[in-house]
Motif scaffolding. Sequence first.
Motif, PDB file in Angstrom:
ATOM      1  N   ALA A 104      25.376  -7.722  -4.889  1.00  0.00           N
ATOM      2  CA  ALA A 104      26.263  -8.212  -3.827  1.00  0.00           C
ATOM      3  C   ALA A 104      25.802  -9.570  -3.314  1.00  0.00           C
ATOM      4  O   ALA A 104      24.609  -9.807  -3.130  1.00  0.00           O
ATOM      5  CB  ALA A 104      26.301  -7.214  -2.677  1.00  0.00           C
ATOM      6  N   ASP A 105      26.776 -10.457  -3.087  1.00  0.00           N
ATOM      7  CA  ASP A 105      26.483 -11.770  -2.495  1.00  0.00           C
ATOM      8  C   ASP A 105      26.533 -11.709  -0.972  1.00  0.00           C
ATOM      9  O   ASP A 105      25.815 -12.439  -0.288  1.00  0.00           O
ATOM     10  CB  ASP A 105      27.500 -12.796  -2.991  1.00  0.00           C
ATOM     11  CG  ASP A 105      27.476 -12.945  -4.501  1.00  0.00           C
ATOM     12  OD1 ASP A 105      26.433 -13.355  -5.026  1.00  0.00           O
ATOM     13  OD2 ASP A 105      28.496 -12.625  -5.137  1.00  0.00           O
ATOM     14  N   THR A 106      27.406 -10.825  -0.457  1.00  0.00           N
ATOM     15  CA  THR A 106      27.557 -10.661   0.991  1.00  0.00           C
ATOM     16  C   THR A 106      27.613  -9.177   1.323  1.00  0.00           C
ATOM     17  O   THR A 106      28.315  -8.411   0.658  1.00  0.00           O
ATOM     18  CB  THR A 106      28.839 -11.346   1.488  1.00  0.00           C
ATOM     19  OG1 THR A 106      28.769 -12.746   1.229  1.00  0.00           O
ATOM     20  CG2 THR A 106      29.020 -11.133   2.985  1.00  0.00           C
ATOM     21  N   VAL A 107      26.874  -8.780   2.342  1.00  0.00           N
ATOM     22  CA  VAL A 107      26.830  -7.382   2.761  1.00  0.00           C
ATOM     23  C   VAL A 107      27.199  -7.315   4.240  1.00  0.00           C
ATOM     24  O   VAL A 107      26.568  -7.979   5.072  1.00  0.00           O
ATOM     25  CB  VAL A 107      25.429  -6.776   2.556  1.00  0.00           C
ATOM     26  CG1 VAL A 107      25.426  -5.314   2.977  1.00  0.00           C
ATOM     27  CG2 VAL A 107      24.970  -6.936   1.125  1.00  0.00           C
ATOM     28  N   LEU A 162      27.449  -4.538   7.129  1.00  0.00           N
ATOM     29  CA  LEU A 162      27.100  -3.179   7.502  1.00  0.00           C
ATOM     30  C   LEU A 162      27.879  -2.784   8.753  1.00  0.00           C
ATOM     31  O   LEU A 162      28.063  -3.591   9.654  1.00  0.00           O
ATOM     32  CB  LEU A 162      25.602  -3.071   7.763  1.00  0.00           C
ATOM     33  CG  LEU A 162      24.696  -3.559   6.624  1.00  0.00           C
ATOM     34  CD1 LEU A 162      23.236  -3.526   7.048  1.00  0.00           C
ATOM     35  CD2 LEU A 162      24.906  -2.709   5.375  1.00  0.00           C
ATOM     36  N   VAL A 163      28.335  -1.524   8.793  1.00  0.00           N
ATOM     37  CA  VAL A 163      29.187  -1.083   9.900  1.00  0.00           C
ATOM     38  C   VAL A 163      28.627   0.205  10.506  1.00  0.00           C
ATOM     39  O   VAL A 163      28.333   1.164   9.787  1.00  0.00           O
ATOM     40  CB  VAL A 163      30.634  -0.823   9.432  1.00  0.00           C
ATOM     41  CG1 VAL A 163      31.533  -0.497  10.623  1.00  0.00           C
ATOM     42  CG2 VAL A 163      31.183  -2.009   8.653  1.00  0.00           C
ATOM     43  N   GLY A 164      28.467   0.216  11.815  1.00  0.00           N
ATOM     44  CA  GLY A 164      28.034   1.420  12.505  1.00  0.00           C
ATOM     45  C   GLY A 164      26.607   1.331  13.013  1.00  0.00           C
ATOM     46  O   GLY A 164      25.775   0.602  12.478  1.00  0.00           O
ATOM     47  N   GLU A 165      26.340   2.092  14.053  1.00  0.00           N
ATOM     48  CA  GLU A 165      25.047   2.036  14.726  1.00  0.00           C
ATOM     49  C   GLU A 165      23.886   2.397  13.806  1.00  0.00           C
ATOM     50  O   GLU A 165      22.831   1.756  13.823  1.00  0.00           O
ATOM     51  CB  GLU A 165      25.073   2.982  15.932  1.00  0.00           C
ATOM     52  CG  GLU A 165      23.828   2.936  16.790  1.00  0.00           C
ATOM     53  CD  GLU A 165      23.938   3.841  18.003  1.00  0.00           C
ATOM     54  OE1 GLU A 165      22.889   4.161  18.590  1.00  0.00           O
ATOM     55  OE2 GLU A 165      25.077   4.230  18.360  1.00  0.00           O
ATOM     56  N   ASP A 166      24.060   3.441  12.987  1.00  0.00           N
ATOM     57  CA  ASP A 166      22.967   3.888  12.126  1.00  0.00           C
ATOM     58  C   ASP A 166      22.590   2.855  11.068  1.00  0.00           C
ATOM     59  O   ASP A 166      21.491   2.907  10.507  1.00  0.00           O
ATOM     60  CB  ASP A 166      23.341   5.198  11.436  1.00  0.00           C
ATOM     61  CG  ASP A 166      23.246   6.392  12.380  1.00  0.00           C
ATOM     62  OD1 ASP A 166      22.401   6.338  13.292  1.00  0.00           O
ATOM     63  OD2 ASP A 166      24.015   7.346  12.211  1.00  0.00           O
ATOM     64  N   MET A 167      23.489   1.918  10.790  1.00  0.00           N
ATOM     65  CA  MET A 167      23.193   0.895   9.794  1.00  0.00           C
ATOM     66  C   MET A 167      22.151  -0.118  10.286  1.00  0.00           C
ATOM     67  O   MET A 167      21.734  -0.991   9.531  1.00  0.00           O
ATOM     68  CB  MET A 167      24.480   0.178   9.377  1.00  0.00           C
ATOM     69  CG  MET A 167      25.278   0.958   8.337  1.00  0.00           C
ATOM     70  SD  MET A 167      24.333   1.236   6.833  1.00  0.00           S
ATOM     71  CE  MET A 167      25.615   1.729   5.695  1.00  0.00           C
ATOM     72  N   ALA A 168      21.729   0.005  11.534  1.00  0.00           N
ATOM     73  CA  ALA A 168      20.645  -0.852  12.021  1.00  0.00           C
ATOM     74  C   ALA A 168      19.376  -0.618  11.213  1.00  0.00           C
ATOM     75  O   ALA A 168      18.590  -1.544  10.973  1.00  0.00           O
ATOM     76  CB  ALA A 168      20.383  -0.574  13.498  1.00  0.00           C
ATOM     77  N   GLU A 204      16.503  -7.032   5.709  1.00  0.00           N
ATOM     78  CA  GLU A 204      15.989  -8.337   6.125  1.00  0.00           C
ATOM     79  C   GLU A 204      14.639  -8.652   5.493  1.00  0.00           C
ATOM     80  O   GLU A 204      14.282  -9.814   5.319  1.00  0.00           O
ATOM     81  CB  GLU A 204      15.882  -8.389   7.650  1.00  0.00           C
ATOM     82  CG  GLU A 204      17.229  -8.501   8.342  1.00  0.00           C
ATOM     83  CD  GLU A 204      17.116  -8.411   9.858  1.00  0.00           C
ATOM     84  OE1 GLU A 204      16.010  -8.080  10.350  1.00  0.00           O
ATOM     85  OE2 GLU A 204      18.127  -8.656  10.540  1.00  0.00           O
ATOM     86  N   GLN A 205      13.919  -7.610   5.102  1.00  0.00           N
ATOM     87  CA  GLN A 205      12.605  -7.818   4.495  1.00  0.00           C
ATOM     88  C   GLN A 205      12.712  -8.250   3.032  1.00  0.00           C
ATOM     89  O   GLN A 205      11.774  -8.835   2.498  1.00  0.00           O
ATOM     90  CB  GLN A 205      11.789  -6.524   4.567  1.00  0.00           C
ATOM     91  CG  GLN A 205      11.556  -6.021   5.977  1.00  0.00           C
ATOM     92  CD  GLN A 205      10.914  -4.643   5.995  1.00  0.00           C
ATOM     93  OE1 GLN A 205      10.361  -4.187   4.985  1.00  0.00           O
ATOM     94  NE2 GLN A 205      10.999  -3.963   7.124  1.00  0.00           N
ATOM     95  N   MET A 211      23.993 -11.305   5.025  1.00  0.00           N
ATOM     96  CA  MET A 211      24.131  -9.980   5.618  1.00  0.00           C
ATOM     97  C   MET A 211      24.556 -10.106   7.076  1.00  0.00           C
ATOM     98  O   MET A 211      24.103 -11.007   7.784  1.00  0.00           O
ATOM     99  CB  MET A 211      22.809  -9.213   5.551  1.00  0.00           C
ATOM    100  CG  MET A 211      22.901  -7.798   6.117  1.00  0.00           C
ATOM    101  SD  MET A 211      21.288  -7.067   6.477  1.00  0.00           S
ATOM    102  CE  MET A 211      20.789  -8.016   7.911  1.00  0.00           C
ATOM    103  N   SER A 212      25.421  -9.188   7.507  1.00  0.00           N
ATOM    104  CA  SER A 212      25.789  -9.112   8.921  1.00  0.00           C
ATOM    105  C   SER A 212      25.973  -7.652   9.291  1.00  0.00           C
ATOM    106  O   SER A 212      26.096  -6.777   8.419  1.00  0.00           O
ATOM    107  CB  SER A 212      27.069  -9.905   9.198  1.00  0.00           C
ATOM    108  OG  SER A 212      28.145  -9.381   8.446  1.00  0.00           O
ATOM    109  N   HIS A 213      26.010  -7.370  10.590  1.00  0.00           N
ATOM    110  CA  HIS A 213      26.109  -5.998  11.074  1.00  0.00           C
ATOM    111  C   HIS A 213      27.262  -5.929  12.074  1.00  0.00           C
ATOM    112  O   HIS A 213      27.203  -6.552  13.137  1.00  0.00           O
ATOM    113  CB  HIS A 213      24.791  -5.585  11.735  1.00  0.00           C
ATOM    114  CG  HIS A 213      24.720  -4.130  12.052  1.00  0.00           C
ATOM    115  ND1 HIS A 213      23.656  -3.560  12.719  1.00  0.00           N
ATOM    116  CD2 HIS A 213      25.583  -3.109  11.806  1.00  0.00           C
ATOM    117  CE1 HIS A 213      23.863  -2.264  12.858  1.00  0.00           C
ATOM    118  NE2 HIS A 213      25.023  -1.969  12.319  1.00  0.00           N
TER     119      HIS A 213
END
Length: 465
Positions: free
Chosen positions: A393-396, A398-404, A411-412, A420-422
């Motif tokens: 994937a080039d762009t990810v 993430l949706v929802g609280e648990d995806m934190a 990020e590591q 990436m965005s949330h």
Amino acid sequence: MTALWTSAAIANATSGQASADFSVSGVAFDSREIGPGDLFVALKGEHSDGHLHVEQAFSSGAAGAIVSQPVAGPHILVADTARALDALGKASRSRTDAKIIGVTGSVGKTGTKEALYAALDRCSFGKAHRSVKSYNNHVGVPLSLSRMPQDTKFGIFEMGMNHAHELSALTRLVRPHAAIITAIAPAHIGNFPNGEVGIVDAKAEIFEGLMPGGTAIIPHDSPHCQRLRSKAERYADHVITFGFDQGADVRAVDIVPAPRGGSLVTANLGDQSLCFTIAEAGRHWVSNSLAILAAVRAVGGDLATAGLALAEMSGIDGRGRRHLISLKSGGKATVIDESYNANPASMKATLQHFTSEPCTGQKIVILGAMGELGEQSAHYHASLADDILLSGADTVILVGEDMAHTAAKLEQGLDQGVKMSHAASASEALTEVAKLISDGDILLIKGSNYLGLSSAVSALVSGEY
């Protein structure tokens, strides 16, 4: 056309009292799904009462209703409408000579059920029946049974569970001749104090309802195969394993990519081999196909016809259907709709296949959180990061609280070129993806149903975003 049920038969099955003579051609408990000639079952729930919608059901063409209080219109009066629906399902099962297949598993239930229906409907010349949508719970299963015509030759019923002892009750309604467990994964694991072993035992409850001479079909490659076998042998006269390893009774011996997508498979069924094409892509679909062949054979269906059906299978909404959409900015992009459900196993399988998806633009992934994972939720969400990094994937998004937890792990290891965005919600994710999707891109959308990611799929397909 022969009626599905007469009022006399409904009253007899439910121990109810008919207000008038009538006959019905279908059964529904949602007044919005009522069509001309249907029977409306007025169920009472925690937050709703079907009796409030009886008038609407009759306005939509209902020929009769099952109710627990008198209403204006032809009806069967019973003490409890939920019990009456159960009783109608049991009566439907008792009056047919059809060969019945039950399907459960942590992943792949609906696709396997649909493929079995396609195979058996073809070889029985339209005399197969199956549960529609994901009607696989304590209401959906008796509803699906009650909809089965008496002259059905093959019936295929999906059965799901969130807790122990649910499948035990459902399979005793369905009474299958063959029962499939597609795969075991930590879905709903938060509801099982003893973890994955609890899920294994709960899934194995499907064998408790097997008819005499019945067949249990289990995944050979599962680490829980032996436990499933020991459970199955208590109720089944025959236990058949399927998989990729040497010891499986139904085994894929050769798999190559099909020219137009999907896979070309050679399967060994012990005393014969079968070469066939699967339209759906991914190793998990190869596994599903082996279970399908085993079940078709167990109930006396035609294997060659099953192979043809697998070659013609198209994706199911929310479970792999592909859409070529026109973009407001010009050009076209592909959307892969996996928005109906998600658990660690299905996430892994979908992301693994996404790696091999051809793409002339960018690869975008919208991933929603996975529900009902309990105390292990943080672990399983963090573990997704490795599969995302390998997906290409080039762009990810993430949706929802648990995806934190996923975001922190990602990020590591993210390359500088991967974005990436949330997002907090499906609508926020849609707004974000609408800004960046362009000609030639491929977008995968997957997450648990409660997040409503299907709304993002609908908006992209309709162009209303």
